[in-house]
Design a protein around this motif. Structure first.
Motif, short mmCIF file in Angstrom:
data_model
loop_
_atom_site.label_atom_id
_atom_site.label_comp_id
_atom_site.label_asym_id
_atom_site.label_seq_id
_atom_site.Cartn_x
_atom_site.Cartn_y
_atom_site.Cartn_z
N HIS A 76 0.83 -1.20 0.13
CA HIS A 76 0.03 -0.03 0.10
C HIS A 76 1.09 1.10 0.29
O HIS A 76 1.89 1.22 0.72
CB HIS A 76 -0.89 -0.01 1.12
CG HIS A 76 -1.97 0.84 1.16
ND1 HIS A 76 -1.90 2.41 1.33
CD2 HIS A 76 -3.36 0.85 0.98
CE1 HIS A 76 -2.84 2.75 1.24
NE2 HIS A 76 -3.71 2.21 1.01
N TYR A 77 0.59 2.21 -0.88
CA TYR A 77 1.58 3.24 -1.13
C TYR A 77 1.69 4.28 0.20
O TYR A 77 2.83 4.74 0.47
CB TYR A 77 1.05 4.18 -2.31
CG TYR A 77 -0.38 5.19 -1.97
CD1 TYR A 77 0.05 6.41 -1.82
CD2 TYR A 77 -1.38 4.57 -1.78
CE1 TYR A 77 -1.15 7.37 -1.77
CE2 TYR A 77 -2.49 5.44 -1.46
CZ TYR A 77 -2.46 6.78 -1.53
OH TYR A 77 -3.52 7.54 -1.42
N PHE A 203 1.90 0.97 -4.66
CA PHE A 203 0.92 1.70 -5.90
C PHE A 203 -0.10 2.10 -4.97
O PHE A 203 -0.46 1.62 -3.93
CB PHE A 203 0.71 0.84 -6.92
CG PHE A 203 -0.24 -0.41 -6.27
CD1 PHE A 203 -1.71 -0.43 -6.64
CD2 PHE A 203 0.28 -1.77 -5.78
CE1 PHE A 203 -2.67 -1.55 -6.13
CE2 PHE A 203 -0.55 -2.75 -5.50
CZ PHE A 203 -1.79 -2.60 -5.76
N GLY A 204 -0.76 3.08 -5.46
CA GLY A 204 -1.74 3.83 -5.02
C GLY A 204 -2.13 5.21 -5.27
O GLY A 204 -1.07 5.82 -5.99
N GLY A 205 -3.25 5.72 -5.39
CA GLY A 205 -3.28 7.36 -5.40
C GLY A 205 -2.94 7.70 -6.98
O GLY A 205 -2.51 8.72 -7.06
N GLY A 206 -2.99 6.63 -7.76
CA GLY A 206 -2.89 6.90 -9.27
C GLY A 206 -1.22 6.94 -9.61
O GLY A 206 -0.91 7.41 -10.80
N ALA A 352 -4.06 -0.34 -15.40
CA ALA A 352 -5.68 0.07 -14.80
C ALA A 352 -5.63 -0.12 -13.35
O ALA A 352 -6.28 0.58 -12.61
CB ALA A 352 -6.77 -0.34 -15.54
N MET A 353 -5.36 -1.47 -12.89
CA MET A 353 -5.48 -1.88 -11.79
C MET A 353 -4.35 -1.36 -10.82
O MET A 353 -4.75 -0.76 -9.55
CB MET A 353 -4.96 -3.49 -11.60
CG MET A 353 -4.91 -4.02 -10.33
SD MET A 353 -4.40 -5.80 -10.13
CE MET A 353 -2.56 -5.33 -10.02
N VAL A 358 -6.53 1.70 -4.67
CA VAL A 358 -5.74 0.71 -4.07
C VAL A 358 -6.44 -0.24 -2.90
O VAL A 358 -6.07 -1.28 -2.66
CB VAL A 358 -4.16 1.11 -3.38
CG1 VAL A 358 -4.57 1.97 -2.18
CG2 VAL A 358 -3.59 -0.22 -2.94
N ASP A 359 -7.37 0.53 -2.29
CA ASP A 359 -8.03 0.02 -1.25
C ASP A 359 -8.91 -0.92 -1.84
O ASP A 359 -9.65 -1.73 -1.00
CB ASP A 359 -8.66 1.05 -0.43
CG ASP A 359 -7.75 2.04 0.45
OD1 ASP A 359 -6.60 1.28 1.04
OD2 ASP A 359 -7.90 3.35 0.37
#
Length: 385
Positions: A76-77, A203-206, A352-353, A358-359
């Motif tokens: 998780h970012y 990853f996360g938040g684009g 895309a994923m 991320v959540d």
């Protein structure tokens, strides 16, 4: 003997030269750059590609420079919490071939050396192609130095900005995919011990960042990707300010922040990620595209280089069949296109994923495993052509 001209001395072009030489073709590689430099960053070589490189006699030289892939994690970012563990050992066990992480320049150097041993005069640097003239009996290349070369086949492996693609097909231009990437190389000795074994992706938040060791474990390679509305700069080796990258990833967890912060200023570059429209065919007469020139794809499955290596081996097998040059290219294209398109589609799905919420990530729906169970175990040495 088949006379085959290859445009481009990247991973795909050099692998094609080796594979075609080994089935009896007379190969010549023309590269527009005057020098091959120690540029680039890491590349992942899954067993579907390492199988081919081992077959071409490169197992030991590559193993000396590469780092064997080990267990890594998706995180998780913001929190750094582990979302999924990735273990490449299953594909290694099933295939008997390694999963390597290697500096791109080290791989290119090994391919160049292998070609020099087999065909000492095959590589020509500083040759820029201006025209491709296809005929019923041969195909001619015209170069900026005034030389004209006639061959039985031409293979264009000159990358996503392929000039030969524009000569053979519609003049489509690369289009910006909406992502900007940074790549960095951090001396491993500069990192604290806990970061030296940190591998995987957050990853996360684009945004997305992946890192792993290369060059005998002496360097930590990372690639960081973020969404971006526009991109106008040319090239993939554009120097970037460290503050720019830090600002883009400012809310990522502490391990990512510390890794980025150790990046030497002269080892941080950025580029826009581009694509091209999918072609209905890569072949025109006695000429064909290969690798990124034919089918560029997003980098999220780390399979762009592997697809070019697979292209090269299946092309050599098709040529070795001996039922005619044009027929060989057509059979090769028929065999390759379905797999390449599936991998390209899966890479886009991975993008895309990684760039959505991320959540909401569900490891059981990870497209790298769910859609392509044969991604790393595909055997280009025996696949039907």
């Amino acid at each position: 003997m088949n006379r085959i001209s290859i445009i481009g001395a990247g991973i795909g072009g050099l692998t094609a030269a080796l594979a075609l030489h080994d089935v009896g073709a007379h190969v010549t590689v023309y590269e527009q750059a005057k020098h091959l430099t120690d540029e680039g960053a890491g590349i992942q070589i899954a067993p579907n590609a390492s199988r081919i490189l081992c077959h071409l006699g490169l197992r030991h030289v590559l193993a000396a420079d590469a780092v064997a892939a080990s267990t890594s994690a998706y995180r998780h970012y913001r929190t750094g919490a582990v979302l999924k563990i990735n273990d490449p050992s299953e594909s290694v066990r099933r295939t008997g071939f390694p999963y390597w992480r290697i500096h791109r320049a080290d791989l290119q150097r090994a391919l160049v050396s292998a070609l020099a041993r087999r065909a000492p005069d095959a590589l020509h640097l500083g040759w820029q192609v201006l025209a491709v003239e296809t005929g019923s009996d041969n195909v001619s290349l015209v170069f900026s130095n005034g030389q004209r070369v006639t061959s039985d086949l031409v293979v264009a492996a000159d990358g996503i900005r392929s000039t030969v693609r524009s000569m053979l097909f519609a003049r489509d231009t690369p289009h910006f995919e909406g992502y900007v990437a940074w790549r960095g190389l951090v001396p491993m000795a500069d990192l604290p011990e806990r970061l030296r074994t940190m591998g995987g992706a957050s990853f996360g938040g684009g945004r997305f960042i992946v890192n792993y060791a290369v060059r005998r474990g002496e360097l930590m390679n990372f690639v960081a990707i973020a969404r971006h509305e526009t991109w106008e700069e040319e090239g993939w080796r554009i120097p970037s300010r460290l503050a720019e990258l830090q600002e883009a990833f400012t809310d990522f967890h502490d391990d990512v922040q510390e890794l980025i912060g150790h990046t030497p200023p002269d080892r941080l570059f950025k580029w826009g990620i581009f694509g091209r429209p999918r072609l209905p065919s890569w072949v025109q007469g006695r000429a064909s595209l290969l690798g990124d020139a034919a089918h560029p794809m997003l980098p999220y499955l780390a399979q762009g280089g592997a697809m070019a290596i697979e292209d090269a081996m299946l092309l050599a097998r098709a040529v070795a069949n001996g039922d005619g040059h044009v027929s060989a290219l057509q059979r090769w294209e028929t065999a390759r296109m379905p797999r390449v398109n599936r991998v390209s589609d899966a890479s886009a799905a991975m993008a895309a994923m990684f760039h959505t919420d991320v959540d909401a990530y569900d490891p059981s729906r990870d497209v790298s495993a769910g859609r392509l169970p044969d991604l790393a175990t595909f055997d280009a040495l025996t696949a039907p052509i």
